[in-house]
Design an enzyme around this catalytic site. Structure first.
Site, PDB file in Angstrom:
ATOM      1  N   LYS A  11      27.614   7.594 -11.348  1.00  0.00           N
ATOM      2  CA  LYS A  11      28.767   6.920 -10.971  1.00  0.00           C
ATOM      3  C   LYS A  11      28.106   5.336 -10.876  1.00  0.00           C
ATOM      4  CE  LYS A  11      29.595   9.387  -7.623  1.00  0.00           C
ATOM      5  NZ  LYS A  11      27.892  10.106  -7.127  1.00  0.00           N
ATOM      6  N   ARG A  41      34.312  11.993   0.218  1.00  0.00           N
ATOM      7  CA  ARG A  41      33.095  12.815  -0.186  1.00  0.00           C
ATOM      8  C   ARG A  41      33.977  14.479   0.323  1.00  0.00           C
ATOM      9  NH1 ARG A  41      28.615   9.128  -2.054  1.00  0.00           N
ATOM     10  NH2 ARG A  41      27.218  10.290  -2.474  1.00  0.00           N
ATOM     11  N   ARG A  55      14.816   8.840 -11.402  1.00  0.00           N
ATOM     12  CA  ARG A  55      15.640   7.384 -10.773  1.00  0.00           C
ATOM     13  C   ARG A  55      14.512   6.905  -9.764  1.00  0.00           C
ATOM     14  NH1 ARG A  55      21.444   7.614  -8.607  1.00  0.00           N
ATOM     15  NH2 ARG A  55      20.297   8.661  -6.887  1.00  0.00           N
ATOM     16  N   ARG A  78      14.701   4.875  -2.930  1.00  0.00           N
ATOM     17  CA  ARG A  78      15.206   5.391  -2.711  1.00  0.00           C
ATOM     18  C   ARG A  78      13.835   6.377  -1.816  1.00  0.00           C
ATOM     19  NH1 ARG A  78      21.490   5.648  -4.294  1.00  0.00           N
ATOM     20  NH2 ARG A  78      20.996   8.124  -3.066  1.00  0.00           N
ATOM     21  N   ARG A 123      21.388  17.236  -1.247  1.00  0.00           N
ATOM     22  CA  ARG A 123      22.349  16.905  -1.707  1.00  0.00           C
ATOM     23  C   ARG A 123      23.618  17.208  -2.984  1.00  0.00           C
ATOM     24  NH1 ARG A 123      19.845  11.578  -3.759  1.00  0.00           N
ATOM     25  NH2 ARG A 123      21.360  11.080  -4.295  1.00  0.00           N
TER      26      ARG A 123
HETATM   27  P1  AMP Z   1      25.079   7.865  -3.082  1.00  0.00           P
HETATM   28  O1  AMP Z   1      24.070   6.576  -3.254  1.00  0.00           O
HETATM   29  O2  AMP Z   1      26.537   7.486  -3.173  1.00  0.00           O
HETATM   30  O3  AMP Z   1      24.102   8.839  -3.155  1.00  0.00           O
HETATM   31  O4  AMP Z   1      24.566   8.236  -1.182  1.00  0.00           O
HETATM   32  C1  AMP Z   1      23.680   8.298  -0.542  1.00  0.00           C
HETATM   33  C2  AMP Z   1      23.712   9.096   0.755  1.00  0.00           C
HETATM   34  O5  AMP Z   1      24.714   8.002   1.574  1.00  0.00           O
HETATM   35  C3  AMP Z   1      25.004  10.116   0.265  1.00  0.00           C
HETATM   36  O6  AMP Z   1      23.580  11.081   0.296  1.00  0.00           O
HETATM   37  C4  AMP Z   1      25.394  10.398   1.777  1.00  0.00           C
HETATM   38  O7  AMP Z   1      23.709  11.018   2.810  1.00  0.00           O
HETATM   39  C5  AMP Z   1      25.414   8.799   2.672  1.00  0.00           C
HETATM   40  N1  AMP Z   1      26.282   8.758   2.051  1.00  0.00           N
HETATM   41  C6  AMP Z   1      27.272   7.780   1.073  1.00  0.00           C
HETATM   42  N2  AMP Z   1      28.806   7.944   1.006  1.00  0.00           N
HETATM   43  C7  AMP Z   1      29.032   8.953   1.629  1.00  0.00           C
HETATM   44  C8  AMP Z   1      30.411   9.226   1.733  1.00  0.00           C
HETATM   45  N3  AMP Z   1      31.381   8.526   1.552  1.00  0.00           N
HETATM   46  N4  AMP Z   1      30.642   9.932   2.896  1.00  0.00           N
HETATM   47  C9  AMP Z   1      29.532  10.896   3.991  1.00  0.00           C
HETATM   48  N5  AMP Z   1      27.968  10.183   3.374  1.00  0.00           N
HETATM   49  C10 AMP Z   1      28.300   9.250   2.198  1.00  0.00           C
END
Ligand code: AMP
Length: 192
Positions: free
Chosen positions: A14, A90, A129, A135, A146
């Protein structure tokens, strides 16, 4: 306006594809993951609250994320040609809240582009990654968590948009360019 959601599990590409689409269609990228990581790095109260969930591979509570999106939309909606949402919504509650926020501004989501990738490929990509991303949630145990969160809470969001006839499934395995071409074709259908 042109408003898109890029949907899919962690590691489905994404972030990479959102950056490409932003360049091509001149959209504003809204990644809740990036916004939360910025808050975390700055150690704001929101960031510290979010950290407890993010580092364990759990979703941050809906009200935290929805509040953050609401202020971003207020600040940006009048300035941009459109949005690309990446990693949001999400949960079904977030999708419902987004519809309400957008209704209020008389904006609609035009299309939800869903990237489909198998679990084994996701784990492989995120472990890879993790070697460079820095991260803390890019390790195998956290990735599995996740993915479980995705299956339980996020996958139902696809059905929410399917009912609105906005969901398009795209095979997310292949080269970045091939996938980008498929995404672009879907967006170009929308444009007059
Ligand atoms: P991402 O970079 O999109 O994979 O997000 C990393 C982490 O941020 C996720 O594993 C969640 O802990 C948190 N996170 C990101 N977007 C959301 C969302 N829309 N709702 C809840 N948690 C989120």
């Amino acid at each position: 306006m042109l408003n898109l959601i890029l949907f899919g599990p962690p590691g489905s590409g994404k972030g990479t594809q959102a950056a490409n689409l932003v360049d091509k269609f001149n959209l504003k990228h809204i990644s809740t993951g990036n916004l939360l990581r910025e808050e975390k790095a700055k150690e704001t109260p929101l960031g510290l609250e979010a950290k407890r969930f993010m580092d364990q591979g759990l979703l941050v509570p809906d009200e935290v994320v929805i509040g953050m999106i609401s202020s971003t939309l207020d600040n940006e909606a009048h300035k941009v040609k459109g949005f690309i949402f990446d990693g949001f919504p999400r949960t079904v509650a977030q999708a419902e809240a987004l519809d309400k926020l957008l209704d209020f501004k008389e904006i609609i989501i035009d299309k939800v582009l869903s990237l489909n990738v198998t679990e084994e490929e996701l784990v492989k990509r995120i472990v890879h990654r993790g070697k460079t991303s820095g991260r803390v949630d890019d390790n195998e145990a956290t990735i599995r968590q996740r993915i479980t969160e995705y299956e339980n809470k996020t996958a139902p969001v696809a059905e929410f948009y399917q009912k609105q006839h906005k969901l398009v499934n795209i095979a997310g395995e292949g080269s970045v360019d091939e996938i980008f071409k498929k995404l672009t074709a879907q967006v170009e259908i929308l444009q007059p």
